[in-house]
Enzyme design. Structure first.
Site, PDB file in Angstrom:
ATOM      1  N   ASP A 133      -0.174   5.139   1.054  1.00 17.22           N
ATOM      2  CA  ASP A 133      -0.408   6.085   2.149  1.00 17.22           C
ATOM      3  C   ASP A 133      -0.447   5.375   3.496  1.00 17.22           C
ATOM      4  O   ASP A 133      -1.206   4.430   3.691  1.00 17.22           O
ATOM      5  CB  ASP A 133      -1.724   6.842   1.932  1.00 17.22           C
ATOM      6  CG  ASP A 133      -1.648   7.806   0.763  1.00 17.22           C
ATOM      7  OD1 ASP A 133      -0.729   8.640   0.747  1.00 17.22           O
ATOM      8  OD2 ASP A 133      -2.504   7.711  -0.138  1.00 17.22           O
TER       9      ASP A 133
ATOM     10  N   ASP B  29       0.869  -1.164   0.000  1.00  5.26           N
ATOM     11  CA  ASP B  29       0.000   0.000   0.000  1.00  5.26           C
ATOM     12  C   ASP B  29       0.918   1.230   0.000  1.00  5.26           C
ATOM     13  O   ASP B  29       2.128   1.109   0.255  1.00  5.26           O
ATOM     14  CB  ASP B  29      -0.881  -0.040   1.257  1.00  5.26           C
ATOM     15  CG  ASP B  29      -1.646   1.245   1.473  1.00  5.26           C
ATOM     16  OD1 ASP B  29      -2.394   1.636   0.557  1.00  5.26           O
ATOM     17  OD2 ASP B  29      -1.478   1.867   2.538  1.00  5.26           O
TER      18      ASP B  29
END
Length: 218
Positions: free
Chosen positions: A13, A11
């Site tokens: 953020d 991922d």
């Protein structure tokens, strides 16, 4: 020795980039701009990792559908005003370089749009280190498994040789839905207890701890 995981998917953020606070503040500022009661920090941080409109539906569930686009536009205004100043977590670059040197294929699966991820790649300088990526405006939003399914197909890698790493339960549920192992990181948007409830292989407190686990186990 054979690698346990050929493909490692990150991922963005809250996992590689320290952007959780900026996202929460931007959602709250967008709501205030339009005279909408802003969501709490907890509610705003919970939706990080989802596609923007899906995120806003969860953060502001009582808002009429036709107003979400206006909130999204104000969110982008506030976030883009600061995203060039956001930094990668300490050790993130070194971790990615170490995994590359060890022969892992690396990819990103994110709730950002393609335009947003390309901007983040450019600002951070990390883009060339990833061989592929998927964004929320190209696939179903997390926790739907499409991002991981497409990445595995692109690389020709089976689920048992794929690892997803993320800071939210959306990431861990996407991994489960794709039949893929997952690691949680407890320094991002969702609290450790929420991540551990989804039974990842491990939950790291910081990037150094994540790197140590991957060095031994991946």
């Amino acid at each position: 020795m054979a690698k346990r995981f050929e493909l490692i998917v990150f991922d963005w953020d809250g996992t590689l980039m320290d952007s959780t606070g900026a996202i929460v503040a931007s959602i709250q500022a967008a709501a205030r701009d339009l005279d909408i009661p802003p969501p709490s920090d907890e509610r705003a941080s919970h939706i990080i990792g989802l596609g923007l409109i899906d995120a806003l539906r969860h953060a502001l569930p009582d808002l009429p559908t036709e107003r979400y686009q206006a909130v999204a536009e104000r969110y982008r205004h506030h976030y883009l005003a600061q995203d060039q100043d956001l930094l990668l977590f300490d050790g993130a670059v070194e971790l990615i370089d170490e995994l590359t040197a060890a022969g892992h294929m690396l990819a990103v699966a994110t709730g950002k749009t393609r335009k947003g991820l390309d901007r983040a790649f450019e600002v951070s300088g990390l883009g060339p280190r990833f061989q592929a990526s998927r964004c929320a405006d190209e696939c179903h939003s997390k926790p739907h498994p499409q991002m991981l399914e497409e990445l595995m197909a692109e690389f020709g890698v089976e689920p048992e040789a794929t690892l997803m790493i993320g800071d939210t339960t959306h990431d861990l549920l996407m991994a489960r839905n794709a039949g893929v192992a997952a690691l949680g990181v407890a320094y991002g948007a969702h609290p450790r207890e929420s991540l551990e409830a989804e039974t990842p292989l491990y939950c790291a407190a910081n990037v150094a701890e994540l790197a140590a686990w991957l060095r031994q186990q991946a």
